[in-house]
Design an enzyme around this catalytic site. Sequence first.
Site, PDB file in Angstrom:
ATOM      1  N   ARG A   7      57.366  27.804   8.466  1.00 16.82           N
ATOM      2  CA  ARG A   7      58.247  28.928   7.620  1.00 16.82           C
ATOM      3  C   ARG A   7      56.919  29.137   6.865  1.00 16.82           C
ATOM      4  O   ARG A   7      56.335  28.154   6.565  1.00 16.82           O
ATOM      5  CB  ARG A   7      59.306  28.236   6.125  1.00 16.82           C
ATOM      6  CG  ARG A   7      59.750  28.931   5.056  1.00 16.82           C
ATOM      7  CD  ARG A   7      60.017  29.806   5.731  1.00 16.82           C
ATOM      8  NE  ARG A   7      60.869  30.720   4.333  1.00 16.82           N
ATOM      9  CZ  ARG A   7      60.134  31.963   3.724  1.00 16.82           C
ATOM     10  NH1 ARG A   7      59.456  32.533   4.393  1.00 16.82           N
ATOM     11  NH2 ARG A   7      60.663  32.174   2.756  1.00 16.82           N
TER      12      ARG A   7
ATOM     13  N   LEU B 282      92.267  -1.550   1.868  1.00 15.35           N
ATOM     14  CA  LEU B 282      91.521  -2.582   0.585  1.00 15.35           C
ATOM     15  C   LEU B 282      92.110  -1.564  -0.723  1.00 15.35           C
ATOM     16  O   LEU B 282      93.063  -1.690  -1.324  1.00 15.35           O
ATOM     17  CB  LEU B 282      90.133  -2.721   0.635  1.00 15.35           C
ATOM     18  CG  LEU B 282      89.874  -3.709  -0.337  1.00 15.35           C
ATOM     19  CD1 LEU B 282      90.581  -4.598  -0.408  1.00 15.35           C
ATOM     20  CD2 LEU B 282      88.224  -3.940  -0.382  1.00 15.35           C
ATOM     21  N   THR B 283      91.418  -0.135  -0.369  1.00 14.81           N
ATOM     22  CA  THR B 283      91.255   0.280  -1.093  1.00 14.81           C
ATOM     23  C   THR B 283      92.595   1.168  -1.942  1.00 14.81           C
ATOM     24  O   THR B 283      93.468   1.607  -1.406  1.00 14.81           O
ATOM     25  CB  THR B 283      90.515   1.642  -1.703  1.00 14.81           C
ATOM     26  OG1 THR B 283      88.981   0.958  -1.503  1.00 14.81           O
ATOM     27  CG2 THR B 283      89.979   2.044  -3.320  1.00 14.81           C
TER      28      THR B 283
ATOM     29  N   ILE C   4      91.274   6.012   2.880  1.00 12.40           N
ATOM     30  CA  ILE C   4      91.286   4.849   4.275  1.00 12.40           C
ATOM     31  C   ILE C   4      90.959   5.686   5.966  1.00 12.40           C
ATOM     32  O   ILE C   4      91.005   6.634   6.618  1.00 12.40           O
ATOM     33  CB  ILE C   4      92.489   4.285   4.512  1.00 12.40           C
ATOM     34  CG1 ILE C   4      93.503   3.617   2.909  1.00 12.40           C
ATOM     35  CG2 ILE C   4      91.971   3.298   5.548  1.00 12.40           C
ATOM     36  CD1 ILE C   4      92.288   2.591   2.692  1.00 12.40           C
ATOM     37  N   THR C   5      89.405   4.663   5.610  1.00  6.79           N
ATOM     38  CA  THR C   5      88.977   5.760   7.123  1.00  6.79           C
ATOM     39  C   THR C   5      89.792   5.388   8.228  1.00  6.79           C
ATOM     40  O   THR C   5      89.723   4.495   8.857  1.00  6.79           O
ATOM     41  CB  THR C   5      87.589   5.518   7.175  1.00  6.79           C
ATOM     42  OG1 THR C   5      86.918   5.989   5.932  1.00  6.79           O
ATOM     43  CG2 THR C   5      86.769   6.661   8.273  1.00  6.79           C
TER      44      THR C   5
ATOM     45  N   GLU D  92      81.690   1.785   0.222  1.00  5.13           N
ATOM     46  CA  GLU D  92      81.757   0.102   0.347  1.00  5.13           C
ATOM     47  C   GLU D  92      81.033  -1.063  -1.251  1.00  5.13           C
ATOM     48  O   GLU D  92      80.320  -1.631  -0.768  1.00  5.13           O
ATOM     49  CB  GLU D  92      80.595   0.071   1.715  1.00  5.13           C
ATOM     50  CG  GLU D  92      81.114   0.566   3.081  1.00  5.13           C
ATOM     51  CD  GLU D  92      81.740  -0.771   3.620  1.00  5.13           C
ATOM     52  OE1 GLU D  92      82.216  -1.598   3.168  1.00  5.13           O
ATOM     53  OE2 GLU D  92      82.020  -0.163   4.207  1.00  5.13           O
TER      54      GLU D  92
ATOM     55  N   GLN E 178      65.432  21.306  -1.514  1.00  2.00           N
ATOM     56  CA  GLN E 178      64.276  22.635  -2.422  1.00  2.00           C
ATOM     57  C   GLN E 178      63.811  22.984  -1.459  1.00  2.00           C
ATOM     58  O   GLN E 178      62.864  24.020  -1.475  1.00  2.00           O
ATOM     59  CB  GLN E 178      64.021  21.281  -3.861  1.00  2.00           C
ATOM     60  CG  GLN E 178      63.216  22.234  -4.547  1.00  2.00           C
ATOM     61  CD  GLN E 178      64.166  22.951  -5.846  1.00  2.00           C
ATOM     62  OE1 GLN E 178      65.379  22.412  -5.473  1.00  2.00           O
ATOM     63  NE2 GLN E 178      63.849  23.692  -6.265  1.00  2.00           N
TER      64      GLN E 178
END
Length: 389
Positions: A271, A123-124, A157-158, A370, A343
């Site tokens: 920790r 698509l893109t 495109i994946t 998406e 963080q």
Amino acid sequence: MTLSPEHESFRRTVREFAESEIAPHVAGWDREHHFPIDAVRAMGKLGLFGITAPEEYGGADGDFTSLCVAIEELGRVDQSIGITLEAAVGLGINPILTFGTHEQKERWLPDLVSGHSLAAFGLTEPGSGSDAGGIRTKATLDESTDEWVLNGAKQFITNSGSEMTSLITVAARTGNRPDGRAEVSAIIVPADTPGLEVGPAYDKLGWHISDTHPLSFDDARVPADHLLGERGRGYAQFLSTLDDGRIAIAALAVGCIQACLDLCVEYAGERTTLNDIPIGQKQGVAFPIADLAVMAEAGRALTYQAAALKDTGASHAELKRVASIAKLYTSEAAVAATRVATQVFGGYGFMEEYPVARFYRDAKILEIGEGTSEVQRILIARSLGLPAE
């Protein structure tokens, strides 16, 4: 929202698979930008690609909620693996399953459903981005040969360039409407089509394990019967596909948030600082982790509410609204969650040997893919009755 015992049992199955077959390897795959064919095929053997497909094509005939559970659990271990499943089913299989002819389903679905091959969703484009209406790729019907001739380019495109890729469903302009607007249709292009060129894999900020490429079409020819659905209805088909995809991306984002929560709880409990006091006893650490729990619960509720509406056949307008809300909240919460996790881990969070660094890199794309956060806000505003620009 409480899921059924069957969904929770399925969650445990996918979690066990992800923790035993995926988790031990993802750091190396990510570092090497390696797309793990064997692991993806193992996902196929587990039945993950066939969750929503009918039994006649080798699927489980399950619901969309089950697919979201699988995506969430894979995404909790690694976002790239989660998006591989999401794109393969939501963008690869579902358009053919929803709009394909009997012959197209018989030809393509068995291998896709079994995980033997993958399909992509083209698509893109370089010049259109989130504007699906700005498609420039053209497909012209050559009546002398009864073939579509495609010319143009796609990007980001994946699942489009792996050795498992068997086809790309391409959105292309096939003419003009009477009002002058582009007529857009969907056309199935097999991966071995002459004239289709797959560019080198992108060097991405995150999702290093995911297979993502640019594509170009130079007089690429496919038979006329590779038209998917009705000519001129491609735009509507793709919009429908994106509505479902936004819910699935929300599930992927929930997996990211949950991973951050799990990692922080474990780290903050172990920790210690001065006098061997766990940092989790300190409000400056405990409060942000508590916020992660809120994000996970809220995001999961929004996501599975949307998935349930999909499963129960909600109206298109209602589904679009809740999908946009779920996608917007969870994607932005995931980005915030990775920032909190980094963080909490302090200097270690900045080191690639710790998974929070990978989740930090992977999360940003959730606000873009998406449909960007800006697009989701437009859709939500319109659903409220606010005037469009």
